[in-house]
Write a protein that holds these residues in place. Structure first.
Motif, PDB file in Angstrom:
ATOM      1  N   LEU A   1      -3.893  12.649  -1.493  1.00  0.00           N
ATOM      2  CA  LEU A   1      -3.714  11.367  -2.176  1.00  0.00           C
ATOM      3  C   LEU A   1      -3.688  10.225  -1.166  1.00  0.00           C
ATOM      4  O   LEU A   1      -4.281   9.164  -1.400  1.00  0.00           O
ATOM      5  CB  LEU A   1      -2.432  11.392  -2.997  1.00  0.00           C
ATOM      6  CG  LEU A   1      -2.171  10.174  -3.890  1.00  0.00           C
ATOM      7  CD1 LEU A   1      -3.290  10.014  -4.913  1.00  0.00           C
ATOM      8  CD2 LEU A   1      -0.824  10.311  -4.588  1.00  0.00           C
TER       9      LEU A   1
ATOM     10  N   ALA B   1       2.725   1.702  -3.350  1.00  0.00           N
ATOM     11  CA  ALA B   1       1.804   2.150  -4.402  1.00  0.00           C
ATOM     12  C   ALA B   1       1.483   3.632  -4.244  1.00  0.00           C
ATOM     13  O   ALA B   1       1.407   4.373  -5.231  1.00  0.00           O
ATOM     14  CB  ALA B   1       0.527   1.318  -4.356  1.00  0.00           C
ATOM     15  N   LEU B   2       1.299   4.070  -2.995  1.00  0.00           N
ATOM     16  CA  LEU B   2       1.020   5.486  -2.731  1.00  0.00           C
ATOM     17  C   LEU B   2       2.205   6.356  -3.163  1.00  0.00           C
ATOM     18  O   LEU B   2       2.020   7.383  -3.834  1.00  0.00           O
ATOM     19  CB  LEU B   2       0.734   5.685  -1.238  1.00  0.00           C
ATOM     20  CG  LEU B   2       0.680   7.126  -0.734  1.00  0.00           C
ATOM     21  CD1 LEU B   2      -0.433   7.901  -1.421  1.00  0.00           C
ATOM     22  CD2 LEU B   2       0.510   7.155   0.780  1.00  0.00           C
TER      23      LEU B   2
ATOM     24  N   GLU C   1       4.419   9.916  -9.736  1.00  0.00           N
ATOM     25  CA  GLU C   1       3.932  10.046 -11.108  1.00  0.00           C
ATOM     26  C   GLU C   1       3.105  11.312 -11.296  1.00  0.00           C
ATOM     27  O   GLU C   1       3.176  11.955 -12.346  1.00  0.00           O
ATOM     28  CB  GLU C   1       3.105   8.815 -11.477  1.00  0.00           C
ATOM     29  CG  GLU C   1       3.941   7.546 -11.613  1.00  0.00           C
ATOM     30  CD  GLU C   1       3.090   6.301 -11.815  1.00  0.00           C
ATOM     31  OE1 GLU C   1       1.835   6.420 -11.728  1.00  0.00           O
ATOM     32  OE2 GLU C   1       3.662   5.214 -12.044  1.00  0.00           O
ATOM     33  N   ARG C   2       2.331  11.680 -10.281  1.00  0.00           N
ATOM     34  CA  ARG C   2       1.479  12.867 -10.375  1.00  0.00           C
ATOM     35  C   ARG C   2       2.271  14.153 -10.194  1.00  0.00           C
ATOM     36  O   ARG C   2       1.921  15.190 -10.758  1.00  0.00           O
ATOM     37  CB  ARG C   2       0.380  12.808  -9.309  1.00  0.00           C
ATOM     38  CG  ARG C   2      -0.648  11.716  -9.539  1.00  0.00           C
ATOM     39  CD  ARG C   2      -1.607  11.653  -8.362  1.00  0.00           C
ATOM     40  NE  ARG C   2      -2.551  10.551  -8.476  1.00  0.00           N
ATOM     41  CZ  ARG C   2      -3.869  10.688  -8.443  1.00  0.00           C
ATOM     42  NH1 ARG C   2      -4.405  11.892  -8.303  1.00  0.00           N
ATOM     43  NH2 ARG C   2      -4.660   9.631  -8.535  1.00  0.00           N
TER      44      ARG C   2
ATOM     45  N   THR D   1       0.830  -1.205   0.000  1.00  0.00           N
ATOM     46  CA  THR D   1       0.000   0.000   0.000  1.00  0.00           C
ATOM     47  C   THR D   1       0.859   1.248   0.000  1.00  0.00           C
ATOM     48  O   THR D   1       0.607   2.194  -0.760  1.00  0.00           O
ATOM     49  CB  THR D   1      -0.931   0.004   1.228  1.00  0.00           C
ATOM     50  OG1 THR D   1      -1.694  -1.204   1.258  1.00  0.00           O
ATOM     51  CG2 THR D   1      -1.878   1.184   1.184  1.00  0.00           C
TER      52      THR D   1
ATOM     53  N   ARG E   1       4.575   5.671  -5.293  1.00  0.00           N
ATOM     54  CA  ARG E   1       4.738   5.626  -6.747  1.00  0.00           C
ATOM     55  C   ARG E   1       3.701   6.515  -7.439  1.00  0.00           C
ATOM     56  O   ARG E   1       4.025   7.257  -8.377  1.00  0.00           O
ATOM     57  CB  ARG E   1       4.612   4.180  -7.230  1.00  0.00           C
ATOM     58  CG  ARG E   1       4.852   4.000  -8.717  1.00  0.00           C
ATOM     59  CD  ARG E   1       5.008   2.535  -9.070  1.00  0.00           C
ATOM     60  NE  ARG E   1       3.907   1.723  -8.581  1.00  0.00           N
ATOM     61  CZ  ARG E   1       4.005   0.842  -7.584  1.00  0.00           C
ATOM     62  NH1 ARG E   1       5.158   0.674  -6.970  1.00  0.00           N
ATOM     63  NH2 ARG E   1       2.966   0.136  -7.200  1.00  0.00           N
ATOM     64  N   ASP E   2       2.465   6.474  -6.955  1.00  0.00           N
ATOM     65  CA  ASP E   2       1.396   7.301  -7.534  1.00  0.00           C
ATOM     66  C   ASP E   2       1.706   8.782  -7.354  1.00  0.00           C
ATOM     67  O   ASP E   2       1.539   9.596  -8.278  1.00  0.00           O
ATOM     68  CB  ASP E   2       0.064   6.940  -6.871  1.00  0.00           C
ATOM     69  CG  ASP E   2      -1.131   7.521  -7.619  1.00  0.00           C
ATOM     70  OD1 ASP E   2      -0.951   8.090  -8.704  1.00  0.00           O
ATOM     71  OD2 ASP E   2      -2.264   7.400  -7.103  1.00  0.00           O
ATOM     72  N   PHE E   3       2.194   9.151  -6.164  1.00  0.00           N
ATOM     73  CA  PHE E   3       2.514  10.562  -5.906  1.00  0.00           C
ATOM     74  C   PHE E   3       3.653  11.026  -6.806  1.00  0.00           C
ATOM     75  O   PHE E   3       3.615  12.138  -7.355  1.00  0.00           O
ATOM     76  CB  PHE E   3       2.891  10.747  -4.436  1.00  0.00           C
ATOM     77  CG  PHE E   3       3.141  12.190  -4.064  1.00  0.00           C
ATOM     78  CD1 PHE E   3       2.087  13.062  -3.865  1.00  0.00           C
ATOM     79  CD2 PHE E   3       4.435  12.670  -3.915  1.00  0.00           C
ATOM     80  CE1 PHE E   3       2.315  14.394  -3.535  1.00  0.00           C
ATOM     81  CE2 PHE E   3       4.672  13.991  -3.586  1.00  0.00           C
ATOM     82  CZ  PHE E   3       3.604  14.854  -3.389  1.00  0.00           C
TER      83      PHE E   3
END
Length: 304
Positions: free
Chosen positions: A298, A122-123, A129-130, A119, A125-127
């Motif tokens: 996020l 993933a958080l 990318e954004r 978890t 990595r998402d941040f």
């Protein structure tokens, strides 16, 4: 007071950015009049301010004539520095605007377990990318250290497991994290589908004196203490990856939060603990880092 010629003067209290713009515009356009039109100010203001500046510098910046103005040798050196200064100011304005809008910045994140947590990874990595221009750094420490650091603004946000959280920081429970008992293959519970933590109360737990080890110790004391038990913990002077090897040798058991690598180790069995660990985000409301609200928004979406 205007200094005598030849005196060295600190211009920081007398020089304004607009004076620098007057000088650069006049140098580039070759005329006080054209500079005044370009900057939308009275010509007299430009002439007066440049004359004041020349008096402060103790030398002429411009040679005046009916055709306009041109730089003196000293003026050329001065204008070179002025252009550089204006460029730096523009860069500073752009950077501040980018930071304010969350387009650029820094974020320091505290963790108590491996970044391999599905978890959390993933958080992060998402941040990334954004917000690719917000650079993140990570600090692994105990929950107590993170609470102190977040309250003192040396950390922007930290992830800690359940426990008593002081009022000095804000917090929100975001997700549950599975724990796994690492047992010898011949352990009586090595075939169980999952294990209640109370069933391990009589076991010897092998931990190391790292942030993860101390966090696991706190978890055991909270959970087993609530059952009226005191965990038997033996600290080993080894790294985290070596603990399962000691389990395979029969020295005790341990807990793990990232089972992927341990699952391939011979001589051990992994069994999920029935009671998951609650993960909270903590931060200070006094933290004015513009990147923090973006990250928290996020992070909070993880639980939705």
């Amino acid at each position: 007071m205007i200094p005598r010629n030849g005196d060295m003067v600190d211009l920081s209290s007398a020089l304004h950015i607009r004076h620098i713009r007057y000088v650069v515009a006049a140098a580039e356009l070759g005329s006080f009049r054209r500079a005044a039109i370009h900057l939308n100010v009275p010509e007299s203001a430009i002439s007066r301010r440049i004359s004041d500046l020349e008096a402060w510098l103790g030398t002429k910046i411009f040679i005046r004539s009916a055709a306009g103005v041109r730089l003196t040798f000293a003026g050329e050196k001065f204008v070179l520095r002025c252009r550089y200064l204006l460029t730096e100011i523009r860069h500073a304005q752009s950077e501040i605007q980018a930071v304010r809008q969350g387009m650029w910045g820094m974020l320091t994140i505290g963790v108590i377990s491996s970044l391999a947590s599905s978890t959390l990874s993933a958080l992060l990595r998402d941040f990334a990318e954004r917000h690719p221009k917000i650079h993140t750094t990570y600090v692994e420490a105990t929950a107590e250290a993170h609470l102190f650091q977040a309250g003192g603004l040396t950390l922007d946000v930290a992830f800690v497991s359940e426990g008593r959280l002081p009022h000095e920081v804000s917090s929100q429970c975001l997700w549950h994290e599975r724990l796994f008992a690492v047992l010898p293959e011949a352990h009586p519970r090595a075939k169980d589908s999952n294990i209640n933590i109370g069933a391990l109360a009589d076991e010897t737990f092998l931990l190391n004196d790292s942030a993860r080890g101390r966090s696991t110790s706190q978890y055991l004391h909270r959970r087993l203490g609530a059952l009226g038990c005191r965990p038997n913990i033996r600290y080993q002077d080894v790294d985290q990856e070596s603990l399962p090897l000691l389990v395979a040798l029969g020295h005790g058991i341990t807990l793990a939060f990232e089972p992927a690598t341990i699952a391939r180790m011979p001589g051990v069995a992994l069994r999920p603990i029935a009671e998951p660990r609650l993960i909270h985000a903590i931060w200070s409301e006094e933290n004015d880092n513009p990147a923090l609200p973006l990250f928290l928004k996020l992070a909070k979406s993880v639980q939705e």
